[in-house]
Design a protein around this motif. Structure first.
Motif, mmCIF file in Angstrom:
data_model
loop_
_atom_site.group_PDB
_atom_site.id
_atom_site.type_symbol
_atom_site.label_atom_id
_atom_site.label_comp_id
_atom_site.label_asym_id
_atom_site.label_seq_id
_atom_site.Cartn_x
_atom_site.Cartn_y
_atom_site.Cartn_z
ATOM 1 N N ILE A 1 0.860 -1.154 -0.009
ATOM 2 C CA ILE A 1 -0.061 0.094 -0.071
ATOM 3 C C ILE A 1 0.565 1.193 0.035
ATOM 4 C CG2 ILE A 1 -1.447 1.466 1.053
ATOM 5 C CD1 ILE A 1 -2.472 -1.027 2.364
ATOM 6 N N ASP A 2 1.792 1.357 0.910
ATOM 7 C CA ASP A 2 3.028 2.253 0.819
ATOM 8 C C ASP A 2 3.751 2.554 -0.721
ATOM 9 O OD1 ASP A 2 3.396 4.541 2.734
ATOM 10 O OD2 ASP A 2 4.998 3.422 3.516
ATOM 11 N N GLY A 3 3.747 2.107 -1.426
ATOM 12 C CA GLY A 3 4.431 1.419 -2.360
ATOM 13 C C GLY A 3 6.179 0.755 -2.414
ATOM 14 N N HIS A 4 6.389 0.284 -1.763
ATOM 15 C CA HIS A 4 7.621 -0.191 -0.916
ATOM 16 C C HIS A 4 7.263 -1.723 -1.375
ATOM 17 C CE1 HIS A 4 8.201 3.257 1.519
ATOM 18 N NE2 HIS A 4 9.176 3.612 0.593
ATOM 19 N N LEU A 5 7.885 -1.431 -2.870
ATOM 20 C CA LEU A 5 7.021 -3.082 -3.301
ATOM 21 C C LEU A 5 8.016 -4.572 -3.418
ATOM 22 C CD1 LEU A 5 5.058 -2.509 -6.572
ATOM 23 C CD2 LEU A 5 4.263 -2.885 -4.897
ATOM 24 N N THR A 6 9.191 -3.253 -2.869
ATOM 25 C CA THR A 6 10.447 -4.878 -2.441
ATOM 26 C C THR A 6 10.083 -5.590 -1.670
ATOM 27 O OG1 THR A 6 12.255 -3.656 -4.526
ATOM 28 C CG2 THR A 6 12.494 -5.377 -2.658
ATOM 29 N N GLU A 7 10.360 -3.955 -0.659
ATOM 30 C CA GLU A 7 10.173 -4.270 1.112
ATOM 31 C C GLU A 7 8.774 -5.854 1.113
ATOM 32 O OE1 GLU A 7 10.476 -1.601 -0.294
ATOM 33 O OE2 GLU A 7 12.216 -0.775 1.006
ATOM 34 N N SER A 8 7.774 -5.129 0.849
ATOM 35 C CA SER A 8 6.871 -6.303 0.432
ATOM 36 C C SER A 8 7.219 -7.668 0.100
ATOM 37 C CB SER A 8 5.933 -5.678 -0.682
ATOM 38 O OG SER A 8 4.349 -6.514 -0.325
ATOM 39 N N ASP A 9 7.377 -7.735 -1.286
ATOM 40 C CA ASP A 9 8.470 -9.160 -1.603
ATOM 41 C C ASP A 9 8.790 -10.178 -0.279
ATOM 42 O OD1 ASP A 9 6.563 -9.015 -3.891
ATOM 43 O OD2 ASP A 9 8.804 -8.218 -4.713
ATOM 44 N N ALA A 10 9.816 -9.164 0.063
ATOM 45 C CA ALA A 10 11.129 -9.646 1.312
ATOM 46 C C ALA A 10 9.348 -9.934 2.710
ATOM 47 C CB ALA A 10 11.417 -8.598 1.855
ATOM 48 N N ALA A 11 8.581 -9.094 2.904
ATOM 49 C CA ALA A 11 8.029 -9.531 3.780
ATOM 50 C C ALA A 11 6.976 -11.076 3.952
ATOM 51 C CB ALA A 11 6.822 -8.675 4.500
#
Length: 475
Positions: free
Chosen positions: A316-326
């Motif tokens: 949602i916050d636009g941080h897709l790399t961090e989203s994938d890691a999580a």
């Protein structure tokens, strides 16, 4: 005459004032007379001052709260405290509207008693997102949670109303499980008041009953788990102020029960609420707090849940790399749940279906923020995971299944697949029409907005009309 003010007014004082049938000028005169009799001749409120107490939430200085409680009690024949009127007093060191409660057992019990009693007495139909704390007002007081330890209830010499044992605690837990099931099957609006009333009764045992240290700890945990359900139902019903206050006192109860993992569960509930209200930074901060504070107690199920939500919020916050890691961390943690692991009652709803749905929505959000082949790749992964979730859902998880269909609709819309969107929208509408849930209306409103680019096409135009029909009848 006053020492602080709330922009939300004082609905509790308004409620009891209306019941007395007194006018503002009449009440002002009565307070002045009573104050003079107590040796406070300088306390002489007028009609405008009373109006500010009620309308503006202005807090009168002592001894006015005690005088108002005594006057209302005599007028109505009901024993009332300043807390019942939304005012500070000797039995209530902090305001119910605040988040900054003392991390102390006696304060926790008092806060829960005041909050639940008030919630049962008042019509909270006007309780909405406007009164929810956010930003530093929310997160700074909660930053002490990771370091807060259980305190000890003040020595109680009795007389006690009875003795509480583990069988009583198990009874509360059984009721909590029943309420959880009713929430997902019917929505929070149907049984919210019943849960709050049960929480009041369970908390009253902490104050009036006799028990040993072990039972007391487990009773605090049971009250906290019940509070998390009461808060969740309030959130689902759109009573956002009540939800946040219930979550906060439940977090305090979990602390007194020595259960940081349960506290993390409550914080993730709060994070979901803040995300729903558009406060995504607060949601991420609450999740980070939950992850840090529970790091020594959280099992793999808790870690998977928190990481899965982080994936969604990062997207949602636009941080897709961090989203994938999580997302990868959530999958890894979930795989570590062993068949013999003792998953607590409050976490048993988090199964493979819920994990897939959470991560599927994260991929869907990421798809909407991507373009070209990357958008299609993420949409395909979203469809796979949400479809898997739907296939694993137990029959009683009506709301979750309905939201799965809504998730698939939004994924199809992200790539312009209108046939799939049409099919799943109709299924979702059928399921959602059976629920009493404000969140249903919010989700459908969002879905309707996302169909706007396709509103001129016949299938979508008809679906928008059907959505409008359900929105008109959904609570």
């Amino acid at each position: 005459m006053a020492n602080e003010q709330s922009t939300a007014g004082n609905p509790q004082l308004q409620h009891w004032f209306d019941l007395t049938g007194l006018g503002r000028k009449e009440l002002a005169a009565l307070v002045g007379d009573r104050a003079a009799a107590k040796g406070e001749p300088n306390v002489r409120p007028d009609e405008s001052r009373v109006r500010r107490w009620i309308r503006d939430g202005e807090i009168p200085r002592a001894p006015v709260p005690e005088i108002l409680a005594a006057l209302f009690s005599e007028r109505l024949g009901i024993p009332l405290t300043p807390a019942d009127l939304g005012l500070p007093g000797p039995d209530r060191p902090v305001l119910l509207s605040g988040v900054d409660l003392p991390w102390h057992a006696a304060s926790t019990v008092t806060a829960i008693a005041n909050l639940t009693r008030t919630d049962m007495m008042l019509d909270s139909s006007s309780d909405d997102a406007a009164v929810v704390k956010s930003g530093d007002d929310l997160t700074r007081p909660l930053e002490r949670w990771p370091y807060a330890e259980p305190s000890v209830l003040s020595p109680r010499s009795g007389p006690f109303t009875g003795r509480v044992g583990m069988s009583d605690v198990e009874g509360i837990r059984a009721l909590t499980a029943m309420f959880r099931e009713a929430d997902n099957r019917l929505g929070g609006g149907m049984t919210r008041k019943a849960v709050v009333a049960t929480m009041y009764d369970a908390n009253n045992l902490l104050k009036t009953a006799e028990y040993n240290e072990k039972v007391g700890q487990q009773l605090f945990r049971a009250v906290a788990a019940l509070g998390s359900v009461a808060g969740w139902m309030s959130f689902d019903a759109g009573k956002h102020g009540s939800a946040q206050r219930l979550f906060v006192v439940a977090l305090h109860a979990a602390t007194e029960g020595g259960d940081k993992a349960l506290g993390a569960h409550i914080l993730q509930c709060m994070a979901r609420q803040m995300s729903h209200l558009g406060h995504i930074k607060d949601a991420l901060d609450l999740l980070a707090l939950a992850q840090y504070g529970s790091r020594h107690q959280a099992g793999p199920a808790t870690k998977a849940l928190l990481a899965g939500l982080e994936s969604r919020f990062r997207a949602i916050d636009g941080h897709l790399t961090e989203s994938d890691a999580a997302s990868a961390a959530a999958e890894t943690a979930f795989e570590r749940i062993g068949p013999g692991d003792d998953v607590p009652d409050y976490l048993r709803w988090f199964d493979r279906a819920e994990l897939c749905a959470t991560l599927g929505i994260a991929h869907q959000i990421a798809a909407r923020q991507s373009s070209g082949n990357e958008r299609y790749r993420r949409a395909e992964r979203s469809t796979e995971m949400i479809t898997e979730a739907m296939g694993l859902r137990p029959a009683g998880r009506v709301r979750s299944t309905a939201f799965d269909h809504v998730g698939l609709v939004r994924t199809h819309l992200a790539v312009g697949e209108l046939d799939g969107a049409t099919e799943h929208t109709r299924t979702a509408l059928t399921l959602l029409s059976t629920l009493t849930s404000a969140r249903v209306g919010d989700r459908l409103s969002e879905l309707r907005d996302e169909t706007t680019p396709f509103a001129g096409q016949s299938p979508i135009r008809e679906l928008r009309e059907e959505i409008d029909t359900v929105l008109a009848t959904t609570g």
